[in-house]
Scaffold this motif. Structure first.
Motif, PDB file in Angstrom:
ATOM      1  N   ILE A 122      -9.040   0.157   1.875  1.00 60.56           N
ATOM      2  CA  ILE A 122      -7.975  -0.812   2.111  1.00 60.56           C
ATOM      3  C   ILE A 122      -8.561  -2.147   2.546  1.00 60.56           C
ATOM      4  O   ILE A 122      -8.095  -3.215   2.121  1.00 60.56           O
ATOM      5  N   ASP A 143       1.585   9.838  -5.260  1.00 63.14           N
ATOM      6  CA  ASP A 143       2.022  11.141  -4.723  1.00 63.14           C
ATOM      7  C   ASP A 143       3.144  11.733  -5.570  1.00 63.14           C
ATOM      8  O   ASP A 143       3.183  12.948  -5.803  1.00 63.14           O
ATOM      9  N   PHE A 193      -5.206   5.860  -5.232  1.00 64.86           N
ATOM     10  CA  PHE A 193      -4.839   7.146  -4.630  1.00 64.86           C
ATOM     11  C   PHE A 193      -4.828   8.250  -5.687  1.00 64.86           C
ATOM     12  O   PHE A 193      -4.234   9.305  -5.475  1.00 64.86           O
ATOM     13  N   MET A 208       0.815  -1.201   0.000  1.00 68.17           N
ATOM     14  CA  MET A 208       0.000   0.000   0.000  1.00 68.17           C
ATOM     15  C   MET A 208       0.855   1.259   0.000  1.00 68.17           C
ATOM     16  O   MET A 208       0.592   2.212  -0.720  1.00 68.17           O
ATOM     17  N   SER A 209       1.912   1.277   0.829  1.00 70.40           N
ATOM     18  CA  SER A 209       2.749   2.469   0.924  1.00 70.40           C
ATOM     19  C   SER A 209       3.442   2.768  -0.403  1.00 70.40           C
ATOM     20  O   SER A 209       3.583   3.928  -0.799  1.00 70.40           O
ATOM     21  N   ARG A 210       3.855   1.701  -1.119  1.00 69.88           N
ATOM     22  CA  ARG A 210       4.502   1.916  -2.416  1.00 69.88           C
ATOM     23  C   ARG A 210       3.513   2.497  -3.415  1.00 69.88           C
ATOM     24  O   ARG A 210       3.847   3.422  -4.170  1.00 69.88           O
ATOM     25  N   ARG A 248       0.892   4.328  -2.789  1.00 71.78           N
ATOM     26  CA  ARG A 248       0.635   5.726  -2.440  1.00 71.78           C
ATOM     27  C   ARG A 248       1.808   6.618  -2.850  1.00 71.78           C
ATOM     28  O   ARG A 248       1.608   7.734  -3.341  1.00 71.78           O
ATOM     29  N   ARG A 249       3.050   6.122  -2.670  1.00 74.69           N
ATOM     30  CA  ARG A 249       4.222   6.923  -3.036  1.00 74.69           C
ATOM     31  C   ARG A 249       4.240   7.220  -4.534  1.00 74.69           C
ATOM     32  O   ARG A 249       4.593   8.324  -4.953  1.00 74.69           O
TER      33      ARG A 249
END
Length: 335
Positions: free
Chosen positions: A218, A9, A247, A1-3, A5-6
């Motif tokens: 999520i 962004d 995102f 998930m963090s990847r 979103r990055r």
């Protein structure tokens, strides 16, 4: 998930003056409008086109938006046109396509069991892959020069998916599995084309994000991954996992709904065992077009059909359509 979103962004942060175009005008419908501008620039009343993979959706949307400006449209390796899902559905369909196609690799590897040691029959090769991927999920193997620099279960599944595009890639996958089962050393990692990766992320990624709304929950993604992993263990939920589109901005216009309105001048050609655009999705596109389209079905595996897999029957049917315009539903045997 963090990847995921990055990535979203980073696109928003670095888009600069192009960002408004990235979020509103980089869509398949706009690609179809561009194709019609090409037609006008050529001074033609009608245009013919051959679309492959994602290109089949561009051709589909063009033929739907501008039906009477089409001459002969060939759609090769076809996507499900469901307007509620579009690329969300295509991603999920990788799980289906891999299940359709993996038996070809498994039979190939079983026939070479003395060389690769993956199993003496197709069922044993499948079990060897599943066990190896699970082991690598728990204990990745260092892979210097790769990105990331290790072979985990996810990377093995990614490589497997790419290998299923063509029989020519089977030896590479089997060799990697053999080396990983022995604990290394691993063969040289595939070379990455940074420009191609940037294109895929910035252009293709933005297009599929803009074509349809993607779920942002999520917890929904967790449920989807669990269900998909149980139904399709070879890909283990990967095709429905969360990505940058969750995102991204909401679409500026609704997706295209394919109908039967327009001339009967569309020919689909499709492998029965395509890992990326499965046969089941091609049947849905054929039904959506109704009497506008016919389909050549080829008893073959891999992604890409016309002039790509050496099937003379399929090649002749497409060439005859492009040259003369006539098309019928046809099934071509394996060669």
């Amino acid at each position: 998930m963090s990847r995921a979103r990055r990535i979203a962004d980073a696109c928003a942060r670095n888009g600069g003056p192009l960002l408004p175009h990235l979020t509103t005008h980089l869509t398949t419908r706009d690609a179809a409008r561009d194709l019609d501008r090409i037609r006008r620039a050529l001074g033609e009343d009608k245009i013919s086109a051959w679309g492959v993979s994602y290109g089949t959706y561009v051709g589909t949307v063009y033929a739907t938006m501008f039906p009477h400006r089409t001459d002969r449209i060939v759609l090769d390796s076809n996507n499900d046109p469901d307007p509620r899902r579009v690329a969300r559905g295509w991603a999920a369909n990788y799980a289906v396509g891999v299940e359709d196609r993996f038996p070809d690799f498994a039979a190939w590897a079983a026939a070479r069991h003395p060389e690769y040691g993956l199993g003496a029959d197709a069922a044993a090769v499948r079990e060897a892959f599943l066990r190896l991927a699970a082991d690598l999920d728990r204990h990745p193997i260092p892979w210097p020069g790769a990105l990331p620099p290790e072979l985990a279960g996810k990377e093995l599944r990614d490589i497997m998916l790419g290998a299923l595009y063509s029989d020519a890639n089977f030896a590479r996958l089997a060799g990697l599995m053999r080396a990983a089962r022995a604990g290394g050393p691993l063969p040289a990692p595939p070379r990455l084309d940074e420009a191609a990766i940037q294109h895929t992320g910035a252009v293709a990624g933005a297009t599929i994000c803009n074509d349809v709304a993607w779920p942002r929950s999520i917890e929904r993604h967790r449920r989807d991954v669990r269900a998909n992993r149980a139904a399709h263990p070879l890909t283990a939920g990967m095709p429905v996992n969360i990505g940058p589109c969750s995102f991204w901005h909401q679409p500026a216009e609704p997706p295209t709904r394919v109908t039967s309105k327009g001339p009967s001048n569309i020919l689909l050609i499709q492998n029965l065992r395509d890992p990326a655009t499965p046969y089941s999705g091609a049947l849905k596109l054929l039904r959506a077009f109704g009497d506008r389209a016919r389909m050549v079905t080829v008893d073959s595996g891999g992604h890409g059909v016309y002039l790509a897999n050496g099937n003379a029957c399929g090649d002749r049917a497409v060439t005859a359509f492009l040259a003369g315009g006539a098309a019928e539903n046809l099934t071509c045997p394996a060669e």
